[in-house]
Design a protein around this motif. Structure first.
Motif, PDB file in Angstrom:
ATOM      1  N   ASP A   1       0.804  -1.115   0.075  1.00  0.00           N
ATOM      2  CA  ASP A   1       0.175  -0.111   0.093  1.00  0.00           C
ATOM      3  C   ASP A   1       0.594   1.210   0.099  1.00  0.00           C
ATOM      4  O   ASP A   1       0.460   2.168  -0.870  1.00  0.00           O
ATOM      5  N   ALA A   2       2.075   1.163   0.593  1.00  0.00           N
ATOM      6  CA  ALA A   2       2.926   2.448   0.823  1.00  0.00           C
ATOM      7  C   ALA A   2       3.451   2.681  -0.512  1.00  0.00           C
ATOM      8  O   ALA A   2       3.413   3.787  -1.237  1.00  0.00           O
ATOM      9  N   ALA A   3       3.938   1.602  -1.291  1.00  0.00           N
ATOM     10  CA  ALA A   3       4.392   1.469  -2.779  1.00  0.00           C
ATOM     11  C   ALA A   3       3.517   1.959  -3.508  1.00  0.00           C
ATOM     12  O   ALA A   3       3.892   2.855  -4.467  1.00  0.00           O
TER      13      ALA A   3
ATOM     14  N   LEU B   1       3.182   5.723  -3.262  1.00  0.00           N
ATOM     15  CA  LEU B   1       4.473   6.385  -3.611  1.00  0.00           C
ATOM     16  C   LEU B   1       4.746   6.322  -5.068  1.00  0.00           C
ATOM     17  O   LEU B   1       5.007   7.365  -5.845  1.00  0.00           O
ATOM     18  N   ASN B   2       4.109   5.263  -5.754  1.00  0.00           N
ATOM     19  CA  ASN B   2       4.060   5.369  -7.510  1.00  0.00           C
ATOM     20  C   ASN B   2       2.968   6.297  -7.647  1.00  0.00           C
ATOM     21  O   ASN B   2       3.385   6.862  -8.813  1.00  0.00           O
ATOM     22  N   ALA B   3       1.963   6.411  -7.209  1.00  0.00           N
ATOM     23  CA  ALA B   3       1.041   7.590  -7.619  1.00  0.00           C
ATOM     24  C   ALA B   3       1.858   9.029  -7.541  1.00  0.00           C
ATOM     25  O   ALA B   3       1.619   9.679  -8.359  1.00  0.00           O
ATOM     26  N   GLU B   4       2.536   9.186  -6.495  1.00  0.00           N
ATOM     27  CA  GLU B   4       3.278  10.397  -6.267  1.00  0.00           C
ATOM     28  C   GLU B   4       4.295  10.595  -7.146  1.00  0.00           C
ATOM     29  O   GLU B   4       4.589  11.659  -8.023  1.00  0.00           O
ATOM     30  N   LEU B   5       5.072   9.440  -7.757  1.00  0.00           N
ATOM     31  CA  LEU B   5       5.736   9.327  -8.854  1.00  0.00           C
ATOM     32  C   LEU B   5       5.212   9.877 -10.140  1.00  0.00           C
ATOM     33  O   LEU B   5       5.877  10.566 -10.858  1.00  0.00           O
ATOM     34  N   SER B   6       4.104   9.207 -10.263  1.00  0.00           N
ATOM     35  CA  SER B   6       3.408   9.289 -11.679  1.00  0.00           C
ATOM     36  C   SER B   6       2.977  10.891 -11.616  1.00  0.00           C
ATOM     37  O   SER B   6       2.800  11.452 -12.828  1.00  0.00           O
ATOM     38  N   ALA B   7       2.656  11.337 -10.755  1.00  0.00           N
ATOM     39  CA  ALA B   7       2.220  12.757 -10.582  1.00  0.00           C
ATOM     40  C   ALA B   7       3.425  13.878 -10.596  1.00  0.00           C
ATOM     41  O   ALA B   7       3.417  14.964 -10.704  1.00  0.00           O
ATOM     42  N   GLY B   8       4.547  13.282 -10.579  1.00  0.00           N
ATOM     43  CA  GLY B   8       5.875  14.144 -10.733  1.00  0.00           C
ATOM     44  C   GLY B   8       6.169  14.819  -9.634  1.00  0.00           C
ATOM     45  O   GLY B   8       6.879  15.648  -9.174  1.00  0.00           O
ATOM     46  N   ARG B   9       5.699  14.518  -8.170  1.00  0.00           N
ATOM     47  CA  ARG B   9       5.800  14.989  -6.982  1.00  0.00           C
ATOM     48  C   ARG B   9       7.083  14.380  -6.419  1.00  0.00           C
ATOM     49  O   ARG B   9       7.750  15.072  -5.542  1.00  0.00           O
ATOM     50  N   ILE B  10       7.234  13.135  -6.699  1.00  0.00           N
ATOM     51  CA  ILE B  10       8.659  12.654  -6.208  1.00  0.00           C
ATOM     52  C   ILE B  10       9.329  11.731  -7.494  1.00  0.00           C
ATOM     53  O   ILE B  10       9.020  11.737  -8.339  1.00  0.00           O
TER      54      ILE B  10
ATOM     55  N   TRP C   1      11.405   8.831  -7.006  1.00  0.00           N
ATOM     56  CA  TRP C   1      11.588   7.451  -7.043  1.00  0.00           C
ATOM     57  C   TRP C   1      10.577   6.925  -6.317  1.00  0.00           C
ATOM     58  O   TRP C   1       9.766   7.571  -5.131  1.00  0.00           O
ATOM     59  N   ALA C   2      10.279   5.512  -6.483  1.00  0.00           N
ATOM     60  CA  ALA C   2       8.993   4.897  -5.698  1.00  0.00           C
ATOM     61  C   ALA C   2       9.548   3.308  -5.755  1.00  0.00           C
ATOM     62  O   ALA C   2      10.100   2.876  -6.988  1.00  0.00           O
ATOM     63  N   PRO C   3       9.517   2.427  -4.800  1.00  0.00           N
ATOM     64  CA  PRO C   3       9.951   1.075  -4.913  1.00  0.00           C
ATOM     65  C   PRO C   3       9.127   0.630  -6.098  1.00  0.00           C
ATOM     66  O   PRO C   3       7.752   0.752  -5.899  1.00  0.00           O
TER      67      PRO C   3
ATOM     68  N   ARG D   1       3.585   5.545   7.828  1.00  0.00           N
ATOM     69  CA  ARG D   1       2.051   5.852   8.004  1.00  0.00           C
ATOM     70  C   ARG D   1       1.388   4.631   7.522  1.00  0.00           C
ATOM     71  O   ARG D   1       0.198   4.255   8.124  1.00  0.00           O
ATOM     72  N   HIS D   2       1.680   3.622   6.795  1.00  0.00           N
ATOM     73  CA  HIS D   2       1.140   2.508   6.380  1.00  0.00           C
ATOM     74  C   HIS D   2       1.390   1.407   7.415  1.00  0.00           C
ATOM     75  O   HIS D   2       0.475   0.305   7.433  1.00  0.00           O
ATOM     76  N   THR D   3       2.499   1.447   7.906  1.00  0.00           N
ATOM     77  CA  THR D   3       2.821   0.452   8.892  1.00  0.00           C
ATOM     78  C   THR D   3       2.558   0.531  10.435  1.00  0.00           C
ATOM     79  O   THR D   3       2.395  -0.093  11.164  1.00  0.00           O
ATOM     80  N   GLY D   4       2.387   2.110  10.652  1.00  0.00           N
ATOM     81  CA  GLY D   4       1.969   2.553  11.918  1.00  0.00           C
ATOM     82  C   GLY D   4       3.478   2.331  12.931  1.00  0.00           C
ATOM     83  O   GLY D   4       3.394   2.460  13.944  1.00  0.00           O
ATOM     84  N   LYS D   5       4.539   2.349  12.167  1.00  0.00           N
ATOM     85  CA  LYS D   5       5.955   1.992  12.916  1.00  0.00           C
ATOM     86  C   LYS D   5       6.964   3.463  12.504  1.00  0.00           C
ATOM     87  O   LYS D   5       6.835   3.704  11.288  1.00  0.00           O
ATOM     88  N   PRO D   6       7.524   3.830  13.367  1.00  0.00           N
ATOM     89  CA  PRO D   6       8.555   4.902  13.206  1.00  0.00           C
ATOM     90  C   PRO D   6       9.797   4.328  12.165  1.00  0.00           C
ATOM     91  O   PRO D   6      10.091   3.313  12.668  1.00  0.00           O
ATOM     92  N   ILE D   7      10.160   4.886  11.364  1.00  0.00           N
ATOM     93  CA  ILE D   7      11.122   4.202  10.581  1.00  0.00           C
ATOM     94  C   ILE D   7      12.221   5.237  10.232  1.00  0.00           C
ATOM     95  O   ILE D   7      11.990   6.371   9.828  1.00  0.00           O
TER      96      ILE D   7
END
Length: 150
Positions: free
Chosen positions: A76-78, A81-90, A92-94, A136-142
């Protein structure tokens, strides 16, 4: 070397220490190739790319990632992130290769290390966004994997 055979001239000149040979393409000859656009250090030039007459985009199969035991939260995080990549906001995405690597690290070192490793794989300019999405998706600090002074 392949430009002449790919742009309609239909021949390749092969030069070796023993001489030069011109190889003619026969009917049905085709060059197939693959590349990863936008991947650092893996740039296909416009000149070469334009010689591929059929171009197919292959995206990550998220259902396959889940079948291959990538945890739902990481997929879900990937996806986000890929939606952000497609939109040009980042930048790289896994993709599936990173997610499969994630599973190997998780199975060997555990979930926390695998999440930190995945965050650390991200290029510096995208690391904050990747870390935030994984958290955000795992609920864990990373935080990316690091070594101390010793």
């Amino acid at each position: 070397m392949l430009y002449p055979v790919m742009d309609g001239r239909g021949k390749v000149t092969v030069t070796t220490p023993h001489g030069t040979e011109i190889v003619e393409a026969v009917d049905g000859f085709y060059v197939c190739g693959g590349h990863n656009p936008g991947v650092h250090g893996a740039v296909l030039t416009e000149a070469l790319g334009s010689r591929f007459t059929v171009q197919i985009e292959v995206t990550t199969d998220w259902d396959l990632a889940r079948e291959l035991k990538v945890p739902k939260a990481v997929v879900d995080a990937a996806i986000d992130l890929n939606a952000e990549l497609s939109a040009g906001r980042i930048g790289w995405a896994p993709q599936l290769r990173e997610l499969l690597g994630f599973v190997k690290v998780k199975d060997t070192l555990g979930m926390a290390a695998a999440l930190s490793n995945l965050a650390g794989i991200a290029p510096d300019d995208c690391r904050t966004e990747v870390t935030t999405a994984l958290s955000r998706h795992t609920g864990k600090p990373i935080t990316p994997l690091t070594l101390g002074k010793r």
